[in-house]
Design a protein around this motif. Structure first.
Motif, mmCIF file in Angstrom:
data_model
loop_
_atom_site.group_PDB
_atom_site.id
_atom_site.type_symbol
_atom_site.label_atom_id
_atom_site.label_comp_id
_atom_site.label_asym_id
_atom_site.label_seq_id
_atom_site.Cartn_x
_atom_site.Cartn_y
_atom_site.Cartn_z
ATOM 1 N N THR A 81 0.873 -1.173 0.000
ATOM 2 C CA THR A 81 0.000 0.000 0.000
ATOM 3 C C THR A 81 0.908 1.220 0.000
ATOM 4 N N GLN A 83 1.992 5.197 1.020
ATOM 5 C CA GLN A 83 1.910 6.172 2.107
ATOM 6 C C GLN A 83 0.875 7.247 1.736
ATOM 7 N N ASN A 84 0.909 7.675 0.478
ATOM 8 C CA ASN A 84 -0.125 8.580 -0.018
ATOM 9 C C ASN A 84 -1.045 7.764 -0.911
ATOM 10 N N ILE A 85 -2.316 7.758 -0.557
ATOM 11 C CA ILE A 85 -3.293 6.896 -1.243
ATOM 12 C C ILE A 85 -3.190 7.016 -2.759
ATOM 13 N N TYR A 151 -11.647 9.495 3.695
ATOM 14 C CA TYR A 151 -10.233 9.141 3.726
ATOM 15 C C TYR A 151 -9.995 7.753 4.356
ATOM 16 N N GLN A 154 -10.943 5.039 2.072
ATOM 17 C CA GLN A 154 -9.975 4.871 0.976
ATOM 18 C C GLN A 154 -8.757 4.080 1.456
ATOM 19 N N LYS A 155 -8.342 4.322 2.701
ATOM 20 C CA LYS A 155 -7.205 3.565 3.236
ATOM 21 C C LYS A 155 -7.550 2.066 3.279
ATOM 22 N N GLU A 158 -7.330 0.571 -0.174
ATOM 23 C CA GLU A 158 -5.925 0.294 -0.517
ATOM 24 C C GLU A 158 -5.486 -1.033 0.099
ATOM 25 N N PRO A 175 -0.330 2.607 7.117
ATOM 26 C CA PRO A 175 -1.770 2.410 6.911
ATOM 27 C C PRO A 175 -2.633 3.198 7.896
#
Ligand SMILES: Nc1ncnc2c1ncn2[C@@H]1O[C@H](COP(=O)(O)OP(=O)(O)OP(=O)(O)O)[C@@H](O)[C@H]1O
Ligand SMILES: [Mg+2]
Length: 279
Positions: A81, A83-85, A151, A154-155, A158, A175
């Motif tokens: 995954t 660090q920035n989506i 947000y 979205q995490k 991912e 994460p």
């Protein structure tokens, strides 16, 4: 098993990773922690093929990854995954997951080219995606566009995308960053549920409470080198590690010197504590 074998990464004059060796065993959760700029994401980016190593090898179950293109690394069983989506905002959640299955669906495309029925593999893939979403408690979001989600959701997407590829190694780069307490607790349960005998899990995080509660072993990085390696208990009691986080004046210089002088010579077995000063 995921192995970084004497890996170095330079960006121009900046040595981001300096001769680092790590062994990530399956069946356990291995945390990689360290101050900003320590080189944690660079390790993930090299393993996943986003950055080329300057030297050294990265092995997943004895397959050398360091010269492979990204898709072959994914096919070899490595998921990550960001660090920035990095989701496709305009695609639905399910479509975002299906993207991760492209390597698996290649034979299907070939079958279609030959006019053969794709059979069950497409349905199977869809059902895998739905199962993973369900496990993460976001099955109801499958048809929503990723860009329309909160947000924290979205995490989780991912994370789902990394899981659905059925990896042998999964690397999670922060994460929990930006999650609230409730979401972090939920994430913690999901990470613990990932533990399985044939999956190597790497957890990069700044949330020390999360790290200490889920990880089985910890590598501490500082300025591109391994500062310490041990159990959560051993790491918690380590003064240099505490200083690295407290950012005391002068501490970083000491830590850097310690890390560079001792890198990869500190080996701690479970329960032994940190063997500072031992070769
Ligand atoms: N694409 C890049 N180009 C040039 N330098 C880079 C690049 N990516 C990382 N670096 C440098 O490599 C070093 C390590 O960065 P990295 O992002 O791996 O740190 P990190 O441990 O993940 O930090 P953070 O906790 O802030 O995410 C830093 O000096 C950084 O500036
Ligand atoms: Mg990072």
């Amino acid at each position: 098993m995921l192995v970084f074998d004497h890996v170095t990464k330079r960006f121009g004059a900046n040595t981001a990773i300096d001769d680092v060796s790590l062994t990530i065993r399956p069946g356990v959760i291995t945390a990689v922690i360290g101050p900003n700029g320590a080189g944690k994401s660079t390790l993930v980016n090299m393993a996943a093929g986003s950055f080329r190593t300057t030297s050294g090898r990265i092995l997943l179950d004895d397959v050398a990854l360091q010269d492979l293109p990204k898709y072959k690394i994914a096919r070899a069983g490595l998921s990550r995954t960001y660090q920035n989506i990095r989701l496709f905002d305009g695609l639905t959640v399910l479509q975002n997951l299906e993207v991760a299955l492209v390597p698996r669906s290649l034979p299907r495309l070939i079958m279609q080219a030959f006019g053969l029925s794709p059979g069950s593999s497409e349905a199977e893939a869809r059902s895998d995606c739905e199962t993973v979403l369900q496990r993460l408690g976001i099955a109801h979001l499958g048809e929503r566009h990723a860009g329309s989600l909160a947000y924290g959701q979205q995490k989780l997407v991912e994370l789902a995308r990394a899981i659905v590829a059925r990896p042998r190694a999964i690397l999670l780069d922060e994460p929990a960053a930006g999650l609230n307490h409730g979401e972090t607790d939920e994430l913690k349960a999901h990470i613990q549920a990932l533990r399985s005998p044939d999956l190597a899990i790497v957890l990069i995080e700044h949330d020390m409470k999360l790290i200490m509660s889920v990880s089985d072993e910890i590598y501490v990085m500082a300025r591109g080198a391994v500062l310490a390696h041990g159990t959560p208990e051993a790491i918690r009691g380590n003064r240099q590690v505490q200083e690295a986080y407290l950012g005391q004046p002068g501490a970083m210089g000491t830590i850097e010197a310690a890390a560079r002088g001792r890198r990869n010579r500190i080996r701690v077995r479970a329960g032994e504590g940190l063997a500072w000063g031992q070769p």
